[in-house]
Design a protein around this motif. Structure first.
Motif, PDB file in Angstrom:
ATOM      1  N   LYS A  59       1.159  -1.108   0.202  1.00  0.00           N
ATOM      2  CA  LYS A  59       0.051   0.210   0.641  1.00  0.00           C
ATOM      3  C   LYS A  59       1.272   0.956  -0.009  1.00  0.00           C
ATOM      4  CE  LYS A  59      -3.259  -2.761   3.634  1.00  0.00           C
ATOM      5  NZ  LYS A  59      -4.100  -2.416   4.515  1.00  0.00           N
ATOM      6  N   SER A  60       0.504   2.552  -0.446  1.00  0.00           N
ATOM      7  CA  SER A  60       0.933   3.436  -0.398  1.00  0.00           C
ATOM      8  C   SER A  60       1.442   3.783   0.724  1.00  0.00           C
ATOM      9  CB  SER A  60       0.113   4.445  -0.856  1.00  0.00           C
ATOM     10  OG  SER A  60      -1.044   5.025   0.044  1.00  0.00           O
ATOM     11  N   ASP A  61       0.673   3.521   1.886  1.00  0.00           N
ATOM     12  CA  ASP A  61       1.327   3.704   3.687  1.00  0.00           C
ATOM     13  C   ASP A  61       2.477   3.002   3.648  1.00  0.00           C
ATOM     14  OD1 ASP A  61      -1.576   3.855   5.437  1.00  0.00           O
ATOM     15  OD2 ASP A  61      -1.089   5.113   4.212  1.00  0.00           O
ATOM     16  N   ASP A  62       2.665   1.937   2.840  1.00  0.00           N
ATOM     17  CA  ASP A  62       4.413   0.729   2.466  1.00  0.00           C
ATOM     18  C   ASP A  62       5.560   2.000   2.291  1.00  0.00           C
ATOM     19  OD1 ASP A  62       2.528  -2.348   2.653  1.00  0.00           O
ATOM     20  OD2 ASP A  62       3.198  -1.269   4.407  1.00  0.00           O
ATOM     21  N   THR A  63       5.366   2.798   1.750  1.00  0.00           N
ATOM     22  CA  THR A  63       6.227   3.683   1.052  1.00  0.00           C
ATOM     23  C   THR A  63       7.386   4.550   2.445  1.00  0.00           C
ATOM     24  OG1 THR A  63       5.871   4.886  -0.440  1.00  0.00           O
ATOM     25  CG2 THR A  63       7.328   6.114   0.293  1.00  0.00           C
ATOM     26  N   ALA A  64       8.789   4.147   2.608  1.00  0.00           N
ATOM     27  CA  ALA A  64       9.155   4.007   3.874  1.00  0.00           C
ATOM     28  C   ALA A  64      10.615   3.777   3.371  1.00  0.00           C
ATOM     29  CB  ALA A  64       8.903   3.669   5.382  1.00  0.00           C
ATOM     30  N   VAL A  65      12.083   3.941   4.193  1.00  0.00           N
ATOM     31  CA  VAL A  65      13.218   3.581   4.151  1.00  0.00           C
ATOM     32  C   VAL A  65      13.127   2.443   5.266  1.00  0.00           C
ATOM     33  CG1 VAL A  65      15.307   4.052   4.262  1.00  0.00           C
ATOM     34  CG2 VAL A  65      14.383   6.119   3.216  1.00  0.00           C
ATOM     35  N   TYR A  66      13.817   1.375   4.942  1.00  0.00           N
ATOM     36  CA  TYR A  66      13.227   0.189   5.122  1.00  0.00           C
ATOM     37  C   TYR A  66      15.269  -0.523   5.369  1.00  0.00           C
ATOM     38  CZ  TYR A  66       8.279  -0.929   4.136  1.00  0.00           C
ATOM     39  OH  TYR A  66       6.752  -0.750   4.481  1.00  0.00           O
ATOM     40  N   TYR A  67      14.765  -0.648   7.247  1.00  0.00           N
ATOM     41  CA  TYR A  67      16.317  -1.203   7.806  1.00  0.00           C
ATOM     42  C   TYR A  67      16.415  -2.119   7.795  1.00  0.00           C
ATOM     43  CZ  TYR A  67      16.913   4.245   8.136  1.00  0.00           C
ATOM     44  OH  TYR A  67      17.045   5.569   7.302  1.00  0.00           O
ATOM     45  N   CYS A  68      17.265  -3.499   8.091  1.00  0.00           N
ATOM     46  CA  CYS A  68      17.215  -4.275   9.188  1.00  0.00           C
ATOM     47  C   CYS A  68      18.283  -4.160  10.059  1.00  0.00           C
ATOM     48  CB  CYS A  68      17.599  -5.668   8.357  1.00  0.00           C
ATOM     49  SG  CYS A  68      19.639  -5.030   7.455  1.00  0.00           S
ATOM     50  N   ASN A  69      17.905  -4.681  11.078  1.00  0.00           N
ATOM     51  CA  ASN A  69      18.341  -4.705  12.062  1.00  0.00           C
ATOM     52  C   ASN A  69      18.884  -6.179  13.160  1.00  0.00           C
ATOM     53  OD1 ASN A  69      18.118  -5.104  15.687  1.00  0.00           O
ATOM     54  ND2 ASN A  69      19.388  -3.377  14.761  1.00  0.00           N
ATOM     55  N   TRP A  70      20.245  -6.457  13.318  1.00  0.00           N
ATOM     56  CA  TRP A  70      20.109  -7.454  14.423  1.00  0.00           C
ATOM     57  C   TRP A  70      20.919  -6.989  15.390  1.00  0.00           C
ATOM     58  CZ3 TRP A  70      23.014 -11.799  11.438  1.00  0.00           C
ATOM     59  CH2 TRP A  70      22.104 -12.396  10.512  1.00  0.00           C
ATOM     60  N   SER A  71      20.432  -7.560  16.854  1.00  0.00           N
ATOM     61  CA  SER A  71      20.100  -7.345  18.031  1.00  0.00           C
ATOM     62  C   SER A  71      20.837  -8.622  19.190  1.00  0.00           C
ATOM     63  CB  SER A  71      19.039  -6.962  18.437  1.00  0.00           C
ATOM     64  OG  SER A  71      17.564  -6.656  18.483  1.00  0.00           O
ATOM     65  N   PHE A  72      21.368  -8.285  19.978  1.00  0.00           N
ATOM     66  CA  PHE A  72      21.459  -9.061  21.019  1.00  0.00           C
ATOM     67  C   PHE A  72      22.032  -8.735  22.769  1.00  0.00           C
ATOM     68  CE2 PHE A  72      23.003 -13.518  22.038  1.00  0.00           C
ATOM     69  CZ  PHE A  72      24.211 -13.336  23.544  1.00  0.00           C
ATOM     70  N   GLY A  73      20.893  -9.006  23.333  1.00  0.00           N
ATOM     71  CA  GLY A  73      20.918  -8.529  23.751  1.00  0.00           C
ATOM     72  C   GLY A  73      20.178  -7.451  24.600  1.00  0.00           C
ATOM     73  N   PRO A  74      20.563  -5.496  25.127  1.00  0.00           N
ATOM     74  CA  PRO A  74      20.165  -4.167  25.275  1.00  0.00           C
ATOM     75  C   PRO A  74      21.516  -3.980  25.045  1.00  0.00           C
ATOM     76  CG  PRO A  74      20.949  -5.476  26.981  1.00  0.00           C
ATOM     77  CD  PRO A  74      20.993  -6.705  26.541  1.00  0.00           C
ATOM     78  N   VAL A  75      22.343  -4.466  24.472  1.00  0.00           N
ATOM     79  CA  VAL A  75      23.912  -3.823  24.470  1.00  0.00           C
ATOM     80  C   VAL A  75      23.904  -3.851  23.239  1.00  0.00           C
ATOM     81  CG1 VAL A  75      26.393  -3.447  24.616  1.00  0.00           C
ATOM     82  CG2 VAL A  75      25.246  -4.523  26.678  1.00  0.00           C
TER      83      VAL A  75
END
Length: 116
Positions: A86-102
């Protein structure tokens, strides 16, 4: 340190599909939670979907039933299949890899534009 490279963004018409991919390089990658976020113009970055080390998957309400997150541990990748865009999906998409809070690492972002 984890390095992330995204690919797969582009221009698509409403109702169309795109698949984003994020490849990681680093150590102990299988231990990380992998996620996708997006940021539309003038808006804050928002969480889209995530998959944990154990394989638990969650989606934000706006994309449930339309987006599918998946991973390939052998290739150290995470993907986001986006259908019924949908048009509302227009955005810059980022992947994120995380491990714990740090430990939290971000890709460079890839533009997705949904427009006729």
């Amino acid at each position: 340190q984890v390095r992330l490279v995204e690919s797969g963004g582009g221009l698509v018409q409403p109702g169309g599909s795109l698949k984003l991919a994020c490849a990681a390089a680093g150590s102990r990658l299988s231990a990380y939670t992998r996620a996708w976020y997006r940021q539309a113009p003038g808006s804050q970055r928002e969480w889209v979907a995530s998959i944990t080390k154990a394989g638990n998957i969650n989606y934000a309400d706006p994309v449930k039933g339309r987006f599918t997150i998946s991973r390939d541990n052998a290739k150290n990748t995470v993907s986001l299949q986006m259908d019924s865009l949908k048009s509302d999906d227009t955005a810059v998409y980022y992947c994120n890899w995380s491990f714990g809070p740090v430990y939290s690492y971000w890709g460079q972002g890839t533009q997705v534009t949904v427009s006729s």
